[in-house]
Enzyme design. Structure first.
Site, PDB file in Angstrom:
ATOM      1  N   TYR A 140       6.935  -0.974 -10.939  1.00 12.31           N
ATOM      2  CA  TYR A 140       6.089  -1.837 -10.106  1.00 12.31           C
ATOM      3  C   TYR A 140       4.613  -1.616 -10.410  1.00 12.31           C
ATOM      4  O   TYR A 140       3.856  -2.573 -10.632  1.00 12.31           O
ATOM      5  CB  TYR A 140       6.346  -1.596  -8.611  1.00 12.31           C
ATOM      6  CG  TYR A 140       5.237  -2.209  -7.788  1.00 12.31           C
ATOM      7  CD1 TYR A 140       5.194  -3.582  -7.568  1.00 12.31           C
ATOM      8  CD2 TYR A 140       4.177  -1.433  -7.316  1.00 12.31           C
ATOM      9  CE1 TYR A 140       4.139  -4.172  -6.886  1.00 12.31           C
ATOM     10  CE2 TYR A 140       3.118  -2.013  -6.636  1.00 12.31           C
ATOM     11  CZ  TYR A 140       3.114  -3.373  -6.422  1.00 12.31           C
ATOM     12  OH  TYR A 140       2.064  -3.953  -5.761  1.00 12.31           O
ATOM     13  N   GLU A 189      -3.268   0.905  -6.214  1.00 14.45           N
ATOM     14  CA  GLU A 189      -1.802   0.855  -6.208  1.00 14.45           C
ATOM     15  C   GLU A 189      -1.197   2.217  -5.896  1.00 14.45           C
ATOM     16  O   GLU A 189      -0.193   2.316  -5.193  1.00 14.45           O
ATOM     17  CB  GLU A 189      -1.282   0.325  -7.545  1.00 14.45           C
ATOM     18  CG  GLU A 189      -1.595  -1.144  -7.806  1.00 14.45           C
ATOM     19  CD  GLU A 189      -0.926  -2.096  -6.819  1.00 14.45           C
ATOM     20  OE1 GLU A 189       0.022  -1.665  -6.117  1.00 14.45           O
ATOM     21  OE2 GLU A 189      -1.346  -3.259  -6.740  1.00 14.45           O
ATOM     22  N   ASP A 234       7.571  -6.163  -5.137  1.00 12.35           N
ATOM     23  CA  ASP A 234       7.573  -5.046  -4.201  1.00 12.35           C
ATOM     24  C   ASP A 234       8.516  -5.382  -3.051  1.00 12.35           C
ATOM     25  O   ASP A 234       9.237  -6.379  -3.086  1.00 12.35           O
ATOM     26  CB  ASP A 234       6.158  -4.735  -3.721  1.00 12.35           C
ATOM     27  CG  ASP A 234       5.593  -5.793  -2.783  1.00 12.35           C
ATOM     28  OD1 ASP A 234       6.196  -6.895  -2.663  1.00 12.35           O
ATOM     29  OD2 ASP A 234       4.550  -5.525  -2.154  1.00 12.35           O
TER      30      ASP A 234
END
Length: 288
Positions: free
Chosen positions: A118, A35, A136
């Site tokens: 997020y 990520e 996202d």
């Protein structure tokens, strides 16, 4: 949006962080690293760097023992290299606060360096399988079109999470698939400039298609051109330092032929301010 999960099972790209063996080997740490790397960086560029990174530092504790210079050098050309230092700090925090185990809950994840809403939710959902809305840019575009009938989403807000939460299945496993499927649809089919509505599993239920695909305008802020930018100069300076590491470089020898000397100096100053470079008298090096 019921057809979305079935479409995802058939159409999802085969990405390393989606494989069972990846999670068995690297667990939540692998998800967290992926990520960090995927922020503002295309998937194709991330994959080889992710594999090399996790081969070198397969756990938070392993990365915590590395030096900042090693971390920045390994980050190579992924861009936005401050992410490398944030990930390094997060690894130290995970080691010190959580005994080397990436936390499961959103709140302690948010307290780690470089982790926003997020990323925290993505780890909780995709690594641990908990039920949270994960939104996202790609998800926001799918929601804007399929649910709100807009060509492009507006500015990010809490409403995006609330809307996604209202659509999630109640089961943990089903909600994880739904989150991943919405992202995948936005990345590969419901794209920003050339959506492929003819193959979209939501075409029969899409509010935007039903309204005739009106052009509601693209409200996204355009990213400044890279060529000739301060970002390009920063990247060029870092390449010089990585090539010389662990040795320092004379300041006067850093990009002596750069067309804009003031821009080069700004780049060096900003790298020092961000902790990505260190000046010692007349030399410059990666952080020690």
């Amino acid at each position: 949006m019921a057809p979305l999960a079935a479409w995802y099972r058939d159409a999802a790209r085969d990405l390393p962080w989606r494989r069972d063996e990846f999670h068995e080997e690297f667990g939540a740490w692998g998800t967290l690293v992926s990520e960090f790397m995927l922020q503002q960086t295309p998937v194709a560029r991330v994959i080889p760097h992710l594999e090399a990174w996790l081969s070198r530092w397969p756990t938070p504790r392993a990365l915590a023992e590395a030096t900042p210079a090693e971390v920045v050098q390994q980050w190579a050309n992924l861009g936005y290299p401050r992410r490398a230092l944030w990930l390094h700090r997060a690894a130290i925090e995970i080691t010190d606060r959580h005994d080397g185990v990436v936390p499961r809950d959103v709140e302690p994840l948010l307290l780690l360096s470089g982790i926003g809403d997020y990323t925290a939710r993505a780890v909780a959902v995709f690594a641990y399988g908990d039920r949270h809305p994960v939104v996202d840019t790609n998800t926001r575009r799918v929601l804007a079109r399929a649910v709100l009938g807009q060509a492009q989403p507006g500015s990010p807000s809490r409403r995006d999470l609330d809307l996604m939460d209202s659509l999630l299945p109640t089961g943990d496993a089903e909600s994880t698939v739904f989150n991943a499927a919405a992202m995948e649809l936005g990345a590969t089919v419901c794209t920003s400039r050339s959506p492929r509505c003819e193959i979209c599993p939501l075409i029969d239920d899409c509010a935007w298609v039903a309204a005739g695909r009106p052009d509601t305008g693209d409200t996204r802020r355009r990213q400044a051109a890279f060529e000739g930018s301060d970002r390009q100069a920063r990247g060029a300076v870092l390449r010089v330092l990585r090539a010389a590491a662990p040795d320092p470089v004379l300041l006067q020898g850093v990009l002596p032929d750069w067309p804009d000397p003031l821009q080069r100096d700004r780049a060096i100053d900003s790298l020092i301010a961000d902790g990505l470079a260190e000046a010692d008298g007349e030399t410059l090096s990666l952080p020690r």
